[in-house]
Design an enzyme around this catalytic site. Structure first.
Site, mmCIF file in Angstrom:
data_model
loop_
_atom_site.group_PDB
_atom_site.id
_atom_site.type_symbol
_atom_site.label_atom_id
_atom_site.label_comp_id
_atom_site.label_asym_id
_atom_site.label_seq_id
_atom_site.Cartn_x
_atom_site.Cartn_y
_atom_site.Cartn_z
ATOM 1 N N GLY A 180 87.270 33.707 35.616
ATOM 2 C CA GLY A 180 87.412 33.476 34.184
ATOM 3 C C GLY A 180 86.247 32.760 33.538
ATOM 4 O O GLY A 180 86.418 32.126 32.490
ATOM 5 N N ASP B 208 84.685 52.784 31.686
ATOM 6 C CA ASP B 208 83.303 52.307 31.501
ATOM 7 C C ASP B 208 82.414 53.304 30.754
ATOM 8 O O ASP B 208 81.199 53.361 30.976
ATOM 9 C CB ASP B 208 82.660 51.935 32.860
ATOM 10 N N THR C 108 87.618 52.892 26.248
ATOM 11 C CA THR C 108 88.233 54.187 25.941
ATOM 12 C C THR C 108 88.933 54.665 27.216
ATOM 13 O O THR C 108 88.839 54.025 28.255
ATOM 14 C CB THR C 108 87.165 55.218 25.537
ATOM 15 N N HIS D 71 81.139 44.513 31.688
ATOM 16 C CA HIS D 71 80.943 45.218 32.957
ATOM 17 C C HIS D 71 79.604 44.788 33.570
ATOM 18 O O HIS D 71 78.586 44.754 32.876
ATOM 19 C CB HIS D 71 80.963 46.731 32.705
ATOM 20 N N MET E 51 90.636 43.381 36.700
ATOM 21 C CA MET E 51 90.396 44.334 37.783
ATOM 22 C C MET E 51 91.622 45.217 38.023
ATOM 23 O O MET E 51 92.112 45.345 39.142
ATOM 24 C CB MET E 51 90.007 43.572 39.059
ATOM 25 N N ASN F 225 83.805 34.149 32.035
ATOM 26 C CA ASN F 225 83.578 34.793 30.739
ATOM 27 C C ASN F 225 84.618 34.338 29.713
ATOM 28 O O ASN F 225 84.288 34.095 28.552
ATOM 29 C CB ASN F 225 83.598 36.321 30.892
ATOM 30 N N GLU G 35 75.859 37.472 31.351
ATOM 31 C CA GLU G 35 77.122 38.019 30.849
ATOM 32 C C GLU G 35 77.660 37.179 29.694
ATOM 33 O O GLU G 35 78.093 37.716 28.667
ATOM 34 C CB GLU G 35 78.162 38.074 31.971
ATOM 35 N N ASN H 42 85.251 45.419 26.861
ATOM 36 C CA ASN H 42 85.202 45.093 28.286
ATOM 37 C C ASN H 42 83.802 44.611 28.646
ATOM 38 O O ASN H 42 82.816 45.125 28.126
ATOM 39 C CB ASN H 42 85.514 46.362 29.098
ATOM 40 N N ARG I 187 104.168 52.017 39.224
ATOM 41 C CA ARG I 187 103.018 51.746 38.371
ATOM 42 C C ARG I 187 103.422 51.848 36.891
ATOM 43 O O ARG I 187 103.034 51.030 36.061
ATOM 44 C CB ARG I 187 101.926 52.774 38.700
ATOM 45 N N SER J 19 76.842 44.838 30.595
ATOM 46 C CA SER J 19 77.070 45.550 29.329
ATOM 47 C C SER J 19 78.422 45.145 28.762
ATOM 48 O O SER J 19 79.368 44.915 29.518
ATOM 49 C CB SER J 19 77.112 47.074 29.554
ATOM 50 N N LEU K 13 93.745 50.261 33.334
ATOM 51 C CA LEU K 13 94.790 50.277 32.314
ATOM 52 C C LEU K 13 95.277 51.703 32.048
ATOM 53 O O LEU K 13 94.502 52.656 32.157
ATOM 54 C CB LEU K 13 94.241 49.671 31.019
#
Ligand code: GAR
Length: 367
Positions: free
Chosen positions: A180, A330, A326, A277, A259, A182, A352, A275, A234, A321, A262
Site C-alpha cells: 500500500g 492493462d 478497461t 502498473h 492483484m 501507493n 510510481e 490502475n 468466483r 504507467s 476484476l
C-alpha cells in the site's frame, strides 16, 4: 500558486510568412539538427525528460521534432484531438481553433534558438491545416504566458483559477492487495489538501495486507474481502466485491497494487477507474512492444508479474504507467508513464508515487 491561462495566436497574421518557416528551418540546420515527425522513441524521450504527462497529448496529435542523429532533442506538438481537459471547454471548441503544445527542449539546447524555431514551425503547421487561430492551453500565468505574448504575439483569452478548476472533491475508493505504498502516497497528498479527493474507503483482498494498517493510521474505513476458492464461486465473490465498493458510491476507483482480475461487470460499474502498473506501457494499446528513450524495443510487460517478467527477459528497462481501466487488462488509455532503467529499479516505488499523483491530477482536470 499562479492561475492557468489560455492564450490565442492569430495564425493568419502577416507575421506567419514563408520567411518565418525558412528561417526556423535554417536555425535548426545551423545547430546540426534534422527535423522529423514524432515516433515512439520520441514519446518515450518526452516522458523521460518532462515528467511523463505529455506524451499522451503528442500521441493524440502531431509534433515537429528536432533530432541529433536519431536522438530527439526538442519537440513542439500541435493539433492534439480528443482531449477533454477543463480548459478545452471554451474557445477550444471553435472549429477554427487548433491546439498548440506542449513544447519541450532538452536542457543542453535551452536558451538558444531551438525552442523558438520549433514553436514557429508548429504554429505554421496549424496554419497549413486550415486553422485560423492556435490555442496555447493551460499555460502558467507569469513567465510562460509572457514568453508567448512577447515572442509570438499571443494574447490571454481565458483564465482558470487553479482552485476553481477542480471544484469539489471526488469520492474515491482504493483497492489494494499488499504493502500500500501507493495508497499511502495518495493519502499523504489528500490530507493537506494537495489532491482533491475524498477517500471514502479502502478494500483489501488479504487480511495481512499492510495497506490496512495504513488505512487505520489515517482513520479511513476499510473492508477486507477474502476469496476462499474452495467454498465460494468466483461469481459470488465478484458480486460481494461489487456490492462492497458500490456501497461507498465512489466517483473514482483507484487500483493501487490490486492483484485480482476484476470482472467485466465490475469494470462496467465504475467507468472512472485508474490502475498503476509497474511497466512502461505503449500508448497504442494494440501493441505488445514499446520503444524506450534510447530506441531499444522491449515487450510491454502487461499482467500480474511485470517486474519479474522484465527481469527474466533481461530487459534493460522497466518503468511505470497509470492508465484507465478497461475490460482488456492493462490496455486502457495511458495518462502518465515513466521509463526507468533496470539498474535503477530500486527507485520504482518513488517513480510510481510521483506519476500516480500526476495522473490523478490530470484525471481530475479532465473529469
Ligand atoms: C506496485 O508496484 C504496482 O505497480 C503493482 O503492485 C505494486 C504495489 O505496491 N501493481 C501491479 O503489479 C498490478 N498488476 P504498493 O502496495 O506498495 O502500492
Amino acid at each position: 500558486m499562479s492561475d492557468l491561462v489560455n492564450l490565442i495566436v492569430d495564425v493568419h497574421d502577416a507575421r506567419w510568412s514563408e520567411e518565418v518557416d525558412s528561417s526556423a528551418r535554417r536555425a535548426i540546420a545551423t545547430l546540426g539538427l534534422r527535423l522529423g515527425p514524432s515516433d515512439e522513441r520520441t514519446l518515450a524521450w518526452i516522458d523521460a525528460e518532462f515528467g511523463g504527462g505529455w506524451s499522451r497529448e503528442v500521441f493524440l496529435g502531431d509534433a515537429i521534432v528536432a533530432f541529433d542523429d536519431d536522438e530527439p532533442v526538442g519537440f513542439a506538438a500541435f493539433d492534439a484531438r480528443t482531449l477533454s481537459y477543463a480548459w478545452l471547454r471554451g474557445v477550444a471548441r471553435d472549429p477554427g481553433v487548433g491546439l498548440f503544445g506542449p513544447v519541450g527542449v532538452a536542457s543542453a539546447y535551452r536558451g538558444g534558438n531551438l525552442g523558438k524555431a520549433l514553436v514557429a514551425l508548429a504554429i505554421l503547421a496549424l496554419r497549413s491545416r486550415g486553422y485560423s487561430r492556435a490555442l496555447i492551453a493551460a499555460a502558467s500565468e507569469g513567465r510562460l504566458a509572457r514568453y508567448y505574448e512577447r515572442t509570438i504575439g499571443a494574447r490571454v483569452i481565458e483564465r482558470f483559477p487553479r482552485d476553481q478548476i477542480l471544484g469539489r472533491k471526488l469520492r474515491t475508493v482504493i483497492l489494494a492487495s499488499g504493502n500500500g505504498s501507493n495508497a499511502q502516497a495518495v493519502i499523504d497528498a489528500v490530507a493537506p489538501g494537495d489532491l482533491a479527493l475524498d477517500i471514502v474507503g479502502i478494500v483489501a483482498n488479504r487480511a495481512d495486507a499492510y495497506v490496512l494498517e495504513r488505512a487505520r493510521a489515517a482513520s479511513l474505513p476499510t473492508n477486507v474481502l477474502l476469496w476462499n476458492r474452495s467454498d465460494e464461486s468466483r461469481e459470488r465473490y465478484d458480486d460481494r466485491l461489487l456490492d462492497a465498493v458500490r456501497s461507498w458510491e465512489p466517483e473514482l476507483v483507484l487500483l493501487l497494487g490490486w492483484m485480482y482480475l476484476l470482472s467485466p461487470t465490475f469494470i462496467a460499474a465504475f467507468p472512472r477507474m485508474l490502475n498503476i502498473h509497474p511497466a512502461f506501457l505503449p500508448h497504442d494499446a494494440s501493441k505488445d512492444t514499446v520503444t524506450m528513450p534510447d530506441g531499444v524495443v522491449i515487450p510491454a510487460f502487461r499482467g500480474a508479474h511485470a517486474v519479474r517478467d522484465a527481469q527474466a527477459a533481461s530487459s534493460p528497462w522497466i518503468g511505470a504507467s497509470v492508465h484507465r481501466v478497461t475490460a482488456q487488462t492493462d490496455r486502457g488509455d495511458v495518462l502518465v508513464r515513466s521509463p526507468l532503467r533496470m539498474s535503477d529499479h530500486a527507485r520504482l516505488p518513488l517513480v510510481e508515487h510521483e506519476i500516480l499523483l500526476r495522473a490523478i491530477r490530470l484525471f481530475l482536470f479532465a473529469s
